[in-house]
Design a protein around this motif. Structure first.
Motif, PDB file in Angstrom:
ATOM      1  N   ALA A  31       0.702  -1.330   0.000  1.00  0.00           N
ATOM      2  CA  ALA A  31      -0.063   0.039   0.074  1.00  0.00           C
ATOM      3  C   ALA A  31       0.956   1.494   0.094  1.00  0.00           C
ATOM      4  N   SER A  32       0.343   2.242  -0.481  1.00  0.00           N
ATOM      5  CA  SER A  32       1.006   3.673  -0.647  1.00  0.00           C
ATOM      6  C   SER A  32       0.025   4.726  -0.840  1.00  0.00           C
ATOM      7  N   GLU A  33       0.679   5.805  -0.570  1.00  0.00           N
ATOM      8  CA  GLU A  33      -0.225   6.990  -0.692  1.00  0.00           C
ATOM      9  C   GLU A  33      -1.513   7.325   0.244  1.00  0.00           C
ATOM     10  N   PHE A  34      -1.572   6.351   1.210  1.00  0.00           N
ATOM     11  CA  PHE A  34      -2.350   6.640   2.370  1.00  0.00           C
ATOM     12  C   PHE A  34      -1.896   6.091   3.730  1.00  0.00           C
ATOM     13  N   THR A  35      -2.590   6.408   4.759  1.00  0.00           N
ATOM     14  CA  THR A  35      -2.273   6.006   6.082  1.00  0.00           C
ATOM     15  C   THR A  35      -2.794   4.310   6.248  1.00  0.00           C
ATOM     16  N   PHE A  36      -1.727   3.415   5.952  1.00  0.00           N
ATOM     17  CA  PHE A  36      -2.226   2.127   6.113  1.00  0.00           C
ATOM     18  C   PHE A  36      -2.637   1.699   7.264  1.00  0.00           C
ATOM     19  N   SER A  37      -2.336   1.999   8.285  1.00  0.00           N
ATOM     20  CA  SER A  37      -2.512   1.651   9.511  1.00  0.00           C
ATOM     21  C   SER A  37      -3.994   2.205  10.002  1.00  0.00           C
ATOM     22  N   TYR A  38      -4.468   3.116   9.262  1.00  0.00           N
ATOM     23  CA  TYR A  38      -5.855   3.679   9.598  1.00  0.00           C
ATOM     24  C   TYR A  38      -7.002   2.764   9.246  1.00  0.00           C
ATOM     25  N   TYR A  39      -6.621   1.931   8.082  1.00  0.00           N
ATOM     26  CA  TYR A  39      -7.665   1.227   7.367  1.00  0.00           C
ATOM     27  C   TYR A  39      -7.476  -0.432   7.900  1.00  0.00           C
ATOM     28  N   ALA A  40      -8.669  -1.249   8.078  1.00  0.00           N
ATOM     29  CA  ALA A  40      -8.713  -2.516   7.937  1.00  0.00           C
ATOM     30  C   ALA A  40      -8.430  -2.815   6.452  1.00  0.00           C
ATOM     31  N   MET A  41      -7.992  -4.145   6.374  1.00  0.00           N
ATOM     32  CA  MET A  41      -7.840  -4.754   5.041  1.00  0.00           C
ATOM     33  C   MET A  41      -8.681  -5.906   4.860  1.00  0.00           C
ATOM     34  N   GLY A  42      -8.991  -6.237   3.530  1.00  0.00           N
ATOM     35  CA  GLY A  42      -9.292  -7.331   3.058  1.00  0.00           C
ATOM     36  C   GLY A  42      -8.723  -7.914   1.885  1.00  0.00           C
ATOM     37  N   TRP A  43      -9.090  -9.236   1.732  1.00  0.00           N
ATOM     38  CA  TRP A  43      -8.820 -10.022   0.473  1.00  0.00           C
ATOM     39  C   TRP A  43     -10.196 -10.494   0.027  1.00  0.00           C
ATOM     40  N   PHE A  44      -9.944 -10.441  -1.283  1.00  0.00           N
ATOM     41  CA  PHE A  44     -11.385 -11.007  -2.077  1.00  0.00           C
ATOM     42  C   PHE A  44     -10.882 -11.767  -3.333  1.00  0.00           C
ATOM     43  N   ARG A  45     -11.972 -12.556  -3.936  1.00  0.00           N
ATOM     44  CA  ARG A  45     -11.464 -13.239  -5.147  1.00  0.00           C
ATOM     45  C   ARG A  45     -12.637 -13.252  -6.025  1.00  0.00           C
ATOM     46  N   GLN A  46     -12.426 -13.477  -7.319  1.00  0.00           N
ATOM     47  CA  GLN A  46     -13.387 -13.533  -8.407  1.00  0.00           C
ATOM     48  C   GLN A  46     -12.797 -14.536  -9.452  1.00  0.00           C
ATOM     49  N   ALA A  47     -13.535 -15.732  -9.542  1.00  0.00           N
ATOM     50  CA  ALA A  47     -13.266 -16.597 -10.506  1.00  0.00           C
ATOM     51  C   ALA A  47     -14.037 -16.383 -11.732  1.00  0.00           C
ATOM     52  N   PRO A  48     -13.666 -16.878 -12.778  1.00  0.00           N
ATOM     53  CA  PRO A  48     -14.215 -16.681 -14.049  1.00  0.00           C
ATOM     54  C   PRO A  48     -15.770 -16.991 -14.101  1.00  0.00           C
ATOM     55  N   GLY A  49     -16.493 -16.123 -14.439  1.00  0.00           N
ATOM     56  CA  GLY A  49     -17.969 -16.335 -14.432  1.00  0.00           C
ATOM     57  C   GLY A  49     -18.757 -16.135 -13.160  1.00  0.00           C
ATOM     58  N   LYS A  50     -17.970 -15.903 -12.342  1.00  0.00           N
ATOM     59  CA  LYS A  50     -18.561 -15.629 -10.846  1.00  0.00           C
ATOM     60  C   LYS A  50     -18.376 -14.387 -10.434  1.00  0.00           C
ATOM     61  N   GLU A  51     -19.321 -14.106  -9.148  1.00  0.00           N
ATOM     62  CA  GLU A  51     -19.243 -12.551  -8.469  1.00  0.00           C
ATOM     63  C   GLU A  51     -17.786 -12.698  -7.780  1.00  0.00           C
ATOM     64  N   ARG A  52     -17.442 -11.453  -7.453  1.00  0.00           N
ATOM     65  CA  ARG A  52     -16.177 -11.492  -6.483  1.00  0.00           C
ATOM     66  C   ARG A  52     -16.801 -11.530  -4.977  1.00  0.00           C
ATOM     67  N   GLU A  53     -15.944 -12.200  -4.521  1.00  0.00           N
ATOM     68  CA  GLU A  53     -16.591 -12.816  -3.204  1.00  0.00           C
ATOM     69  C   GLU A  53     -15.386 -12.408  -1.826  1.00  0.00           C
ATOM     70  N   PHE A  54     -15.684 -12.553  -0.749  1.00  0.00           N
ATOM     71  CA  PHE A  54     -14.857 -12.421   0.428  1.00  0.00           C
ATOM     72  C   PHE A  54     -14.108 -13.570   0.580  1.00  0.00           C
ATOM     73  N   VAL A  55     -13.053 -13.062   1.167  1.00  0.00           N
ATOM     74  CA  VAL A  55     -11.986 -14.224   1.496  1.00  0.00           C
ATOM     75  C   VAL A  55     -11.561 -14.258   3.008  1.00  0.00           C
ATOM     76  N   ALA A  56     -10.865 -12.842   3.169  1.00  0.00           N
ATOM     77  CA  ALA A  56     -10.475 -12.563   4.571  1.00  0.00           C
ATOM     78  C   ALA A  56     -10.229 -11.126   4.760  1.00  0.00           C
ATOM     79  N   ALA A  57     -10.464 -10.828   6.363  1.00  0.00           N
ATOM     80  CA  ALA A  57     -10.237  -9.362   6.483  1.00  0.00           C
ATOM     81  C   ALA A  57      -9.397  -9.467   7.825  1.00  0.00           C
TER      82      ALA A  57
END
Length: 121
Positions: free
Chosen positions: A24-50
């Protein structure tokens, strides 16, 4: 301008491991929670972890619980996703995002461009 850059994706056999990074750059990283998401072909983007801003709480989708581990290093402005025991159904483009601590994709404010993970059977 906020920048999130994912790396570490690739091709791996089922049962293998990968470690994704999100720089991450150009913002205060420690101010934000972060998450991982994924999108498989033909499917909607989904939550993985936060992970909370301080890193002391994490949240996982049931499909990855016990196999994936999210972590962050606020000193390095970087978040990680350690993925073990990978399955073909984990194949997707993986995105990192910054926002409130949530599994709700609509809550996140900033997104990276994604990194491809392909798991062969």
């Amino acid at each position: 301008q906020v920048q999130l850059v994912e790396s570490g994706g690739g091709l791996v056999q089922a049962g293998g491991s990968l470690r994704l990074s999100c720089a991450a750059s150009e913002f205060t990283f420690s101010y934000y929670a972060m998450g991982w998401f994924r999108q498989a072909p033909g499917k909607e983007r989904e939550f993985v972890a936060a992970i909370r801003r301080s890193g002391d709480n994490t949240l996982y989708a049931d499909s990855v619980k016990g196999r994936f581990t999210i972590s962050r290093d606020n000193a390095k402005n970087t978040m990680y996703l350690q993925m073990n025991s990978l399955k073909p159904e984990d194949t997707a483009v993986y995105y990192c995002a910054a926002g409130p601590y949530s599994g709700n994709i609509k809550s996140y404010n900033y997104w990276g461009q994604g990194t491809q993970v392909t798991v062969s059977s």
